[in-house]
Scaffold this motif. Structure first.
Motif, PDB file in Angstrom:
ATOM      1  N   GLY A   4     -11.745 -24.702  45.034  1.00 34.81           N
ATOM      2  CA  GLY A   4     -10.572 -25.413  45.195  1.00 34.81           C
ATOM      3  C   GLY A   4      -9.762 -25.552  43.795  1.00 34.81           C
ATOM      4  O   GLY A   4      -8.768 -26.076  43.783  1.00 34.81           O
ATOM      5  N   VAL A   5      -9.969 -24.669  42.844  1.00 32.99           N
ATOM      6  CA  VAL A   5      -9.382 -24.623  41.758  1.00 32.99           C
ATOM      7  C   VAL A   5      -8.370 -23.193  41.714  1.00 32.99           C
ATOM      8  O   VAL A   5      -9.171 -22.334  41.538  1.00 32.99           O
ATOM      9  N   SER A   6      -7.214 -23.354  41.597  1.00 37.14           N
ATOM     10  CA  SER A   6      -6.336 -22.111  41.548  1.00 37.14           C
ATOM     11  C   SER A   6      -6.010 -21.702  40.160  1.00 37.14           C
ATOM     12  O   SER A   6      -5.234 -22.547  39.565  1.00 37.14           O
ATOM     13  N   VAL A   7      -6.474 -20.867  39.855  1.00 30.84           N
ATOM     14  CA  VAL A   7      -6.103 -19.985  38.228  1.00 30.84           C
ATOM     15  C   VAL A   7      -5.514 -18.690  38.418  1.00 30.84           C
ATOM     16  O   VAL A   7      -5.530 -18.213  39.532  1.00 30.84           O
ATOM     17  N   SER A   8      -5.412 -17.967  37.354  1.00 33.44           N
ATOM     18  CA  SER A   8      -4.956 -16.356  37.658  1.00 33.44           C
ATOM     19  C   SER A   8      -5.494 -15.667  36.347  1.00 33.44           C
ATOM     20  O   SER A   8      -6.162 -16.302  35.586  1.00 33.44           O
ATOM     21  N   SER A   9      -5.477 -14.426  36.540  1.00 32.61           N
ATOM     22  CA  SER A   9      -5.762 -13.603  35.603  1.00 32.61           C
ATOM     23  C   SER A   9      -5.020 -12.392  35.234  1.00 32.61           C
ATOM     24  O   SER A   9      -3.993 -12.318  35.964  1.00 32.61           O
ATOM     25  N   GLY A  10      -5.048 -12.078  34.080  1.00 31.98           N
ATOM     26  CA  GLY A  10      -4.125 -10.996  33.412  1.00 31.98           C
ATOM     27  C   GLY A  10      -4.710  -9.749  33.520  1.00 31.98           C
ATOM     28  O   GLY A  10      -4.273  -8.694  33.268  1.00 31.98           O
ATOM     29  N   SER A  11      -5.759  -9.531  34.377  1.00 29.34           N
ATOM     30  CA  SER A  11      -6.633  -8.336  34.490  1.00 29.34           C
ATOM     31  C   SER A  11      -6.873  -8.217  35.957  1.00 29.34           C
ATOM     32  O   SER A  11      -7.227  -9.067  36.643  1.00 29.34           O
ATOM     33  N   ALA A  12      -6.300  -7.059  36.501  1.00 28.46           N
ATOM     34  CA  ALA A  12      -6.144  -6.973  38.039  1.00 28.46           C
ATOM     35  C   ALA A  12      -6.955  -5.417  38.177  1.00 28.46           C
ATOM     36  O   ALA A  12      -7.185  -4.528  37.398  1.00 28.46           O
ATOM     37  N   CYS A  13      -7.312  -5.393  39.536  1.00 25.74           N
ATOM     38  CA  CYS A  13      -7.932  -4.169  39.948  1.00 25.74           C
ATOM     39  C   CYS A  13      -7.032  -3.135  40.584  1.00 25.74           C
ATOM     40  O   CYS A  13      -6.248  -3.435  41.337  1.00 25.74           O
ATOM     41  N   HIS A  14      -6.892  -1.807  39.675  1.00 27.11           N
ATOM     42  CA  HIS A  14      -6.314  -1.158  40.054  1.00 27.11           C
ATOM     43  C   HIS A  14      -6.927   0.122  40.536  1.00 27.11           C
ATOM     44  O   HIS A  14      -7.695   0.863  39.728  1.00 27.11           O
ATOM     45  N   LYS A  15      -7.142   0.723  41.694  1.00 31.11           N
ATOM     46  CA  LYS A  15      -7.735   1.784  42.315  1.00 31.11           C
ATOM     47  C   LYS A  15      -9.336   1.595  41.899  1.00 31.11           C
ATOM     48  O   LYS A  15      -9.961   2.626  41.249  1.00 31.11           O
ATOM     49  N   GLY A  16     -10.006   0.342  42.137  1.00 34.33           N
ATOM     50  CA  GLY A  16     -11.307   0.033  41.695  1.00 34.33           C
ATOM     51  C   GLY A  16     -11.691  -0.090  40.377  1.00 34.33           C
ATOM     52  O   GLY A  16     -12.752  -0.234  40.213  1.00 34.33           O
ATOM     53  N   ILE A  17     -10.503   0.134  39.482  1.00 27.70           N
ATOM     54  CA  ILE A  17     -11.052  -0.347  38.021  1.00 27.70           C
ATOM     55  C   ILE A  17     -10.022  -1.636  37.563  1.00 27.70           C
ATOM     56  O   ILE A  17      -9.108  -1.631  37.755  1.00 27.70           O
ATOM     57  N   ILE A  18     -10.992  -2.579  36.900  1.00 23.99           N
ATOM     58  CA  ILE A  18     -10.279  -3.511  36.317  1.00 23.99           C
ATOM     59  C   ILE A  18      -9.403  -3.055  34.925  1.00 23.99           C
ATOM     60  O   ILE A  18     -10.006  -2.649  34.085  1.00 23.99           O
ATOM     61  N   GLU A  19      -8.387  -3.295  35.231  1.00 25.64           N
ATOM     62  CA  GLU A  19      -7.246  -2.973  34.044  1.00 25.64           C
ATOM     63  C   GLU A  19      -6.884  -4.231  33.214  1.00 25.64           C
ATOM     64  O   GLU A  19      -6.180  -5.182  33.969  1.00 25.64           O
ATOM     65  N   PRO A  20      -7.030  -4.403  31.832  1.00 24.25           N
ATOM     66  CA  PRO A  20      -6.400  -5.465  31.364  1.00 24.25           C
ATOM     67  C   PRO A  20      -4.857  -5.272  31.305  1.00 24.25           C
ATOM     68  O   PRO A  20      -4.433  -4.152  31.371  1.00 24.25           O
ATOM     69  N   SER A  21      -4.095  -6.293  31.188  1.00 23.85           N
ATOM     70  CA  SER A  21      -2.565  -6.301  31.244  1.00 23.85           C
ATOM     71  C   SER A  21      -2.167  -5.699  29.837  1.00 23.85           C
ATOM     72  O   SER A  21      -2.952  -5.736  28.897  1.00 23.85           O
ATOM     73  N   SER A  22      -0.733  -5.290  29.713  1.00 24.08           N
ATOM     74  CA  SER A  22      -0.363  -4.621  28.590  1.00 24.08           C
ATOM     75  C   SER A  22      -0.442  -5.691  27.386  1.00 24.08           C
ATOM     76  O   SER A  22      -0.402  -5.589  26.371  1.00 24.08           O
ATOM     77  N   SER A  37     -14.013  -4.871  27.139  1.00 28.06           N
ATOM     78  CA  SER A  37     -15.130  -5.808  27.899  1.00 28.06           C
ATOM     79  C   SER A  37     -14.693  -7.300  28.059  1.00 28.06           C
ATOM     80  O   SER A  37     -14.987  -7.893  28.985  1.00 28.06           O
ATOM     81  N   LEU A  38     -14.141  -7.537  26.898  1.00 26.45           N
ATOM     82  CA  LEU A  38     -13.510  -8.823  26.683  1.00 26.45           C
ATOM     83  C   LEU A  38     -12.169  -9.055  27.736  1.00 26.45           C
ATOM     84  O   LEU A  38     -11.998  -9.991  28.785  1.00 26.45           O
ATOM     85  N   ALA A  39     -11.268  -8.334  27.606  1.00 28.80           N
ATOM     86  CA  ALA A  39     -10.114  -8.469  28.274  1.00 28.80           C
ATOM     87  C   ALA A  39      -9.978  -8.486  29.677  1.00 28.80           C
ATOM     88  O   ALA A  39      -9.206  -8.920  30.393  1.00 28.80           O
ATOM     89  N   ARG A  40     -11.137  -7.578  30.149  1.00 24.45           N
ATOM     90  CA  ARG A  40     -11.218  -7.539  31.689  1.00 24.45           C
ATOM     91  C   ARG A  40     -11.515  -8.942  32.356  1.00 24.45           C
ATOM     92  O   ARG A  40     -11.248  -9.155  33.412  1.00 24.45           O
ATOM     93  N   GLY A  41     -11.997  -9.472  31.480  1.00 21.73           N
ATOM     94  CA  GLY A  41     -12.569 -11.238  32.173  1.00 21.73           C
ATOM     95  C   GLY A  41     -11.762 -12.172  31.715  1.00 21.73           C
ATOM     96  O   GLY A  41     -12.039 -13.289  31.200  1.00 21.73           O
ATOM     97  N   SER A  42     -10.370 -11.972  31.821  1.00 18.52           N
ATOM     98  CA  SER A  42      -9.134 -12.756  31.405  1.00 18.52           C
ATOM     99  C   SER A  42      -8.801 -13.864  32.462  1.00 18.52           C
ATOM    100  O   SER A  42      -8.922 -13.516  33.749  1.00 18.52           O
ATOM    101  N   LEU A  43      -8.682 -15.257  32.005  1.00 23.17           N
ATOM    102  CA  LEU A  43      -8.391 -16.033  33.053  1.00 23.17           C
ATOM    103  C   LEU A  43      -7.288 -16.783  32.467  1.00 23.17           C
ATOM    104  O   LEU A  43      -7.275 -17.194  31.130  1.00 23.17           O
TER     105      LEU A  43
END
Ligand code: PLP
Length: 367
Positions: free
Chosen positions: A298-316, A326-332
């Protein structure tokens, strides 16, 4: 909004009574936005969204510069929203020189670097006021002064700011500023371009003469009415809202900062952050998986790291902070709003702390 959907549904360009009522509603909304920004109503243009206001500011100004044989150098930053990065890259592809200023580890530009980037052909500077992903606030007033001293058009994407911090274009030397309604409780699909009197941009779309020809197309009257009202409320309530958002931000930061393997991204000093905004990165975790885990509780948050073609990509933006992948992929990103309570924030922070601790222990595997 309702009367403008139900009875006063005229087109503000029409001269019959339905149209006149709609035009009066638009006029009032323009006055309310002008009061929020401390400018004249003639300097306020309604746009379809924040994206369009950013595009017109950069591409429309570039058209004007090209038409007047001005210098073709744009300075922006590496952490802008895609609606600023996109137009900048477009200009680059047309032969403009574009400088993307780097940011420090907290996401703030260095004014000295900006000064050295300014050259004889610099004609546009665009630096966002507050970053949506990492909450960093840029020294917009100082940048505006610098641009003004050099006679350079200065645009700021202020989409994240209204209702959280005061905006006073009467006090600073900003040439153009973009807003988006849904960031301060108007509906989605309405934005604002503030353009200082005497500054010129040329249209980037062609049609009727609405909004002085800068934003052609029939106005979305109910949404304009709504952004006018939202602007009025944001102006009246900003001091109270800022205090409340700071308080809630502190609750979340205090609970999350001590967790091992978790890093606060963006400024550590709360005064350099957007009120209500907390951004973190969890070592070894996957941002989207964290978002889903929180959503299930029940908690809505978002991430700056999104999955593109199966790979988690940190945002620019996260890349610009030079965080290890390894840290940037786990952003919230956690944004407390005016209608949240301290209890909401305590509950959300406890949940995120739990999810984060589990994730750090297992390298993200349990998610
Ligand atoms: N700029 C920033 C900083 C934003 O956060 C957003 C939207 O999230 C935009 C621009 C684009 O605004 P809109 O969604 O109204 O096009």
């Amino acid at each position: 909004m309702l009367p403008f959907l139900e009875s006063d549904f005229g087109n503000p360009s029409s001269i019959h009574s339905h149209g006149v009522k709609a035009a009066a509603g638009v006029k009032l909304a323009r006055k309310r936005v002008a009061a929020l920004l401390n400018c004249s109503p003639q300097e306020v243009y309604f746009s379809p969204c924040g994206t369009y206001a950013n595009n017109v500011s950069i591409l429309g100004r570039a058209r004007f510069i090209e038409a007047n044989d001005g210098g073709r150098h744009l300075i922006t930053t590496a952490i802008e929203h895609p609606s600023v990065i996109g137009p900048s890259q477009h200009l680059e592809s047309k032969g403009w020189r574009v400088t993307y200023l780097p940011v420090d580890k907290e996401g703030i530009i260095d004014l000295e670097q900006l000064k050295s980037a300014i050259a004889g052909d610099t004609s546009i500077i665009s630096v966002m006021w507050a970053n949506n992903e990492i909450g960093s606030l840029q020294p917009v007033e100082l940048i505006a002064d610098l641009a003004h001293e050099h006679g350079i058009f200065f645009h700021t994407d202020a989409v994240q700011v209204p209702g959280k911090l005061p905006i006073d274009v009467g006090r600073n030397a900003v040439s153009a500023l973009s807003l988006s309604g849904h960031k301060f409780y108007a509906p989605k699909g309405i934005g604002i371009l503030y353009l200082r009197g005497g500054e010129n941009v040329m249209p980037i779309a062609f049609g009727g003469g609405q909004e002085m020809g800068i934003m052609p197309g029939t106005e979305s009257v109910p949404n304009i009415i709504a952004i006018g009202k939202a602007a009025e409320l944001a102006r009246i309530e900003v001091a109270k809202a800022e205090k409340k958002l700071r308080d809630m931000q502190r609750i979340i930061l205090d609970k999350l900062a001590p967790i091992e393997g978790l890093r606060i991204t963006g400024p550590a000093d709360i005064d350099k952050r957007l009120p209500g905004h907390v951004s973190i990165a969890i070592s070894g975790a996957e941002g989207e998986a964290l978002v889903i885990k929180c959503d299930l509780k029940g908690v809505s948050v978002s991430s700056g790291s999104a999955c593109h073609k199966g790979i988690i990509e940190p945002s620019s933006v996260l890349r610009a902070l030079r965080l290890p992948d390894s840290l940037a992929r786990g952003s919230l990103r956690i944004s407390a709003g005016q209608f949240n309570t301290r209890e909401d924030c305590e509950k959300a922070a406890d949940l995120i702390a739990q999810v984060a601790a589990k994730s750090v222990k297992t390298g993200g595997q349990t998610l």
